[in-house]
Design a protein around this motif. Structure first.
Motif, PDB file in Angstrom:
ATOM      1  N   PRO A 219      31.457 -90.068   9.980  1.00  0.00           N
ATOM      2  CA  PRO A 219      31.139 -89.270  11.173  1.00  0.00           C
ATOM      3  C   PRO A 219      32.380 -89.021  12.023  1.00  0.00           C
ATOM      4  O   PRO A 219      33.256 -89.880  12.165  1.00  0.00           O
ATOM      5  CB  PRO A 219      30.116 -90.140  11.910  1.00  0.00           C
ATOM      6  CG  PRO A 219      29.481 -90.977  10.835  1.00  0.00           C
ATOM      7  CD  PRO A 219      30.591 -91.279   9.876  1.00  0.00           C
ATOM      8  N   THR A 220      32.467 -87.829  12.593  1.00  0.00           N
ATOM      9  CA  THR A 220      33.641 -87.442  13.378  1.00  0.00           C
ATOM     10  C   THR A 220      33.389 -87.435  14.873  1.00  0.00           C
ATOM     11  O   THR A 220      34.339 -87.320  15.658  1.00  0.00           O
ATOM     12  CB  THR A 220      34.089 -86.027  12.979  1.00  0.00           C
ATOM     13  OG1 THR A 220      33.066 -85.090  13.318  1.00  0.00           O
ATOM     14  CG2 THR A 220      34.387 -85.942  11.491  1.00  0.00           C
ATOM     15  N   ALA A 221      32.113 -87.534  15.304  1.00  0.00           N
ATOM     16  CA  ALA A 221      31.760 -87.413  16.726  1.00  0.00           C
ATOM     17  C   ALA A 221      32.310 -86.095  17.280  1.00  0.00           C
ATOM     18  O   ALA A 221      32.297 -85.080  16.597  1.00  0.00           O
ATOM     19  CB  ALA A 221      32.252 -88.635  17.498  1.00  0.00           C
ATOM     20  N   SER A 222      32.861 -86.114  18.510  1.00  0.00           N
ATOM     21  CA  SER A 222      33.241 -84.863  19.188  1.00  0.00           C
ATOM     22  C   SER A 222      34.471 -84.182  18.610  1.00  0.00           C
ATOM     23  O   SER A 222      34.806 -83.053  19.011  1.00  0.00           O
ATOM     24  CB  SER A 222      33.472 -85.137  20.683  1.00  0.00           C
ATOM     25  OG  SER A 222      32.233 -85.382  21.327  1.00  0.00           O
ATOM     26  N   VAL A 223      35.152 -84.816  17.636  1.00  0.00           N
ATOM     27  CA  VAL A 223      36.250 -84.118  16.959  1.00  0.00           C
ATOM     28  C   VAL A 223      35.723 -82.866  16.259  1.00  0.00           C
ATOM     29  O   VAL A 223      36.472 -81.913  16.015  1.00  0.00           O
ATOM     30  CB  VAL A 223      36.958 -85.074  15.967  1.00  0.00           C
ATOM     31  CG1 VAL A 223      37.984 -84.335  15.123  1.00  0.00           C
ATOM     32  CG2 VAL A 223      37.652 -86.211  16.733  1.00  0.00           C
ATOM     33  N   ALA A 224      34.411 -82.827  15.992  1.00  0.00           N
ATOM     34  CA  ALA A 224      33.792 -81.637  15.384  1.00  0.00           C
ATOM     35  C   ALA A 224      33.962 -80.400  16.254  1.00  0.00           C
ATOM     36  O   ALA A 224      33.911 -79.268  15.756  1.00  0.00           O
ATOM     37  CB  ALA A 224      32.318 -81.900  15.116  1.00  0.00           C
ATOM     38  N   ASP A 328      26.012 -79.832  13.015  1.00  0.00           N
ATOM     39  CA  ASP A 328      25.809 -79.368  14.393  1.00  0.00           C
ATOM     40  C   ASP A 328      27.156 -78.965  14.976  1.00  0.00           C
ATOM     41  O   ASP A 328      28.204 -79.371  14.469  1.00  0.00           O
ATOM     42  CB  ASP A 328      25.146 -80.447  15.253  1.00  0.00           C
ATOM     43  CG  ASP A 328      26.087 -81.583  15.585  1.00  0.00           C
ATOM     44  OD1 ASP A 328      26.825 -82.027  14.670  1.00  0.00           O
ATOM     45  OD2 ASP A 328      26.113 -82.039  16.741  1.00  0.00           O
ATOM     46  N   PRO A 329      27.179 -78.155  16.047  1.00  0.00           N
ATOM     47  CA  PRO A 329      28.446 -77.689  16.614  1.00  0.00           C
ATOM     48  C   PRO A 329      29.121 -78.681  17.541  1.00  0.00           C
ATOM     49  O   PRO A 329      30.286 -78.472  17.915  1.00  0.00           O
ATOM     50  CB  PRO A 329      28.060 -76.423  17.374  1.00  0.00           C
ATOM     51  CG  PRO A 329      26.643 -76.623  17.738  1.00  0.00           C
ATOM     52  CD  PRO A 329      26.033 -77.444  16.644  1.00  0.00           C
ATOM     53  N   SER A 330      28.440 -79.772  17.931  1.00  0.00           N
ATOM     54  CA  SER A 330      29.025 -80.708  18.901  1.00  0.00           C
ATOM     55  C   SER A 330      29.543 -81.991  18.276  1.00  0.00           C
ATOM     56  O   SER A 330      30.407 -82.659  18.853  1.00  0.00           O
ATOM     57  CB  SER A 330      27.992 -81.067  19.973  1.00  0.00           C
ATOM     58  OG  SER A 330      26.946 -81.835  19.406  1.00  0.00           O
ATOM     59  N   GLY A 331      29.036 -82.390  17.101  1.00  0.00           N
ATOM     60  CA  GLY A 331      29.427 -83.652  16.484  1.00  0.00           C
ATOM     61  C   GLY A 331      28.546 -84.801  16.899  1.00  0.00           C
ATOM     62  O   GLY A 331      28.780 -85.929  16.454  1.00  0.00           O
ATOM     63  N   LEU A 332      27.520 -84.555  17.749  1.00  0.00           N
ATOM     64  CA  LEU A 332      26.622 -85.631  18.162  1.00  0.00           C
ATOM     65  C   LEU A 332      25.823 -86.147  16.976  1.00  0.00           C
ATOM     66  O   LEU A 332      25.522 -87.338  16.893  1.00  0.00           O
ATOM     67  CB  LEU A 332      25.684 -85.133  19.263  1.00  0.00           C
ATOM     68  CG  LEU A 332      24.695 -86.163  19.818  1.00  0.00           C
ATOM     69  CD1 LEU A 332      25.439 -87.308  20.509  1.00  0.00           C
ATOM     70  CD2 LEU A 332      23.719 -85.488  20.790  1.00  0.00           C
TER      71      LEU A 332
END
Length: 553
Positions: A219-224, A328-332
């Motif tokens: 998972p990348t979190a907000s780096v996405a 998703d576009p946010s990385g959440l």
């Protein structure tokens, strides 16, 4: 004569009598001639009795006999055939003439004799010239074959020479020298990698400095959100400091701005509008999840974000991010995963946007329409004195701490961009929403950035005038290429950089004078790699006639 009656003189003689008379006449004539020659006036000589008649008869018979004979060899003498008068004229018939066959009304005509078959030319020639066909020998056979095949082979050879001479020449190609395929900086350098997780670092233009950890999707979190900004700018380009079109705020963005469990932009009002540039600031600086989803809906004109997510995955494939999936576009969402190496590809691409670099370098920003300024989550890095200029942090329970960073270091007269990514950085013990892991990833990244900046150096990979490659004419001819100036890459000790030679804006000619620039030598990777022109060390000539003649390919 006396004693003979007229009937007896005119009476026809039998065959035996005719033969006897012919023999006597022949002998008498001979003896008479001989006697006349010996005894003139004798009975056998001239004036003797019966000389005129006998001589006349003998001469007549001898003449008819000698005219009919051919000068051929007869194996055995046969008795002469009797001479009989012809059926009408009474003339004597020669022995060669066949006896006439009495013609009767019932007689059948003689059978037709078939014509002889035509003879071969050599036998006919031998028959006409009375010369036999020469016997067949090995020498004669070889001579005949030589006379037949030599002209054919000479013609084929002439055709081959003409074809080889007029065939199009192969296009000249550029080759590196055996000792200039790569360059390695002297010394050795070791990056201070963290103990866990994964990472990757590169110097733009020089290439990778190395990676660590297993490059598996995490998972990348907000780096996405870096990919969200990339897709928006690809579809809606902005110049540096350009505001761009206005984007309205919908009810969904306002409602999501009140969530307590994610990063968001608060204080939004439905119906308010912001420029595209301001929306990107709200996306990248404080990492607003609700802004990421709002931009996705605006870009696709849909009520949800699924169409935009598809565009994100399409862009990832185009960049070669084979281990990356966006949900998703946010990385959440924990389903959005990638690797450090893949994210480094994205970092290199997104930092080429003039409108993007100034935004991510801001520690904070004030935007008209928001109740308060927005602050960057990596402001401590931006202010650490390491020339760090972004790019994006990310943290949550699923991802731990993640960071994509950009920094600079001036070496000689150039300032290359340093890029790095650290993912899956985790602290031991409880870590609500990954806050402590975010602190950890920033500290680990700071160590890596500092080490790279300290180790960065330059060196002369190829000296001016050094032979770095050659032009291959495709037929065995090689013309050396020399560097027109020093080629100085930037890197760290022990780093190996590839060298490559390419055309100088147009195809390599078949002929050119010494000193003509026909190629470019590049060291490193990417469009920012340093390069120098390559010139011909000596004149470049077209292939010789012999080279054209002996080519096989």
């Amino acid at each position: 004569m006396a004693g003979e009656s007229p009937d007896e003189g005119n009476k026809p003689k039998t065959d035996a009598e005719v033969v006897e008379v012919a023999e006597e006449a022949s002998g008498a004539g001979t003896s008479g001639i001989e006697a006349g020659a010996a005894e003139p006036g004798g009975s056998g000589g001239p004036g003797g009795p019966g000389t005129s008649e006998v001589a006349h008869e003998s001469a007549s018979e001898r003449t008819s006999e000698f005219v009919a004979l051919k000068p051929v060899d007869v194996p055995a003498l046969k008795p002469p055939r009797p001479v009989t008068p012809g059926p009408a004229s009474g003339a004597p018939r020669t022995p060669e003439e066949p006896e006439p066959v009495p013609s009767t009304p019932d007689a059948e005509p003689p059978a037709a004799v078939p014509a002889p078959a035509p003879l071969p030319p050599l036998e006919l020639l031998a028959e006409l010239t009375n010369t036999p066909k020469p016997p067949e020998t090995r020498t004669r056979t070889l001579t005949r074959r030589f006379k037949i095949w030599v002209p054919v082979l000479l013609l084929l050879a002439l055709v081959f020479v003409i074809v080889q001479a007029v065939r199009p020449l192969p296009a000249p190609s550029l080759k590196l020298g055996a000792d200039t395929s790569s360059y390695t900086f002297d010394g050795r350098f070791t990056l201070p990698w963290p103990a866990k997780g994964q990472g990757a670092v590169q110097v733009q233009g020089s290439g990778s400095l190395g990676t660590f950890g297993e490059q598996r999707p995490v998972p990348t979190a907000s780096v996405a959100k870096v990919m969200t900004a990339y897709v928006i700018l690809k579809g809606h380009p902005l110049k540096k400091d350009e505001a761009g079109p206005t984007i309205g705020v919908d009810e969904k963005a306002v409602r999501e701005g009140q969530s307590k469990d994610e990063s968001r932009i608060e204080g939004l009002t439905a119906g308010a509008s912001f420029s595209q540039q301001d929306m990107l600031k709200m996306l990248m600086i404080p990492s607003g999840n609700n802004i990421a989803r709002l931009l996705a809906r605006w870009d696709t004109g849909t009520a949800d974000e699924s169409a935009f997510v598809a565009k994100m995955n399409e862009a990832a494939r185009a960049l070669g991010m084979k281990d990356t999936t966006y949900t998703d576009p946010s990385g959440l969402d924990a389903g959005t995963v990638s690797t450090a190496v893949d994210q480094l590809r994205l970092a290199e691409a997104v930092m080429r946007f003039d409108a993007f670099r100034p935004i991510v370098a801001l520690p904070n920003a004030t935007i008209k329409g928001l109740p308060q300024p927005i602050n960057n989550n990596n402001d401590d890095l931006l202010l650490a004195g390491l020339s760090i200029k972004g790019i994006k942090t990310g943290s949550n329970t699923a991802a731990g701490g993640a960071l994509m960073w950009a920094a600079y270091k001036t070496v000689d007269d150039r300032t290359p961009l340093l890029l790095g990514t650290l993912l899956d950085q985790r602290v031991d013990g409880p870590d609500p929403n990954g806050g402590n892991s975010l602190t950890l990833v920033k500290e680990n990244s700071k160590k890596v950035v500092a080490a790279v900046r300290d180790a960065l150096t330059s060196a002369v990979a190829v000296k001016k005038g050094q032979v770095a490659g050659y032009v291959d004419d495709g037929l065995g001819g090689r013309t050396p290429l020399v560097a027109t100036q020093d080629l100085k890459p930037i890197g760290v000790p022990g780093q190996r950089l590839p060298l490559r030679v390419t055309e100088a804006g147009k195809p390599v000619p078949h002929s050119a004078g010494a000193g003509a620039v026909v190629a470019v030598l590049t060291v490193g990777t990417g469009p920012d790699a340093p390069k120098v022109p390559l010139a011909l060390q000596r004149p470049l000539h077209k292939p010789s006639f012999w080279a054209k003649l002996t080519r096989l390919g």
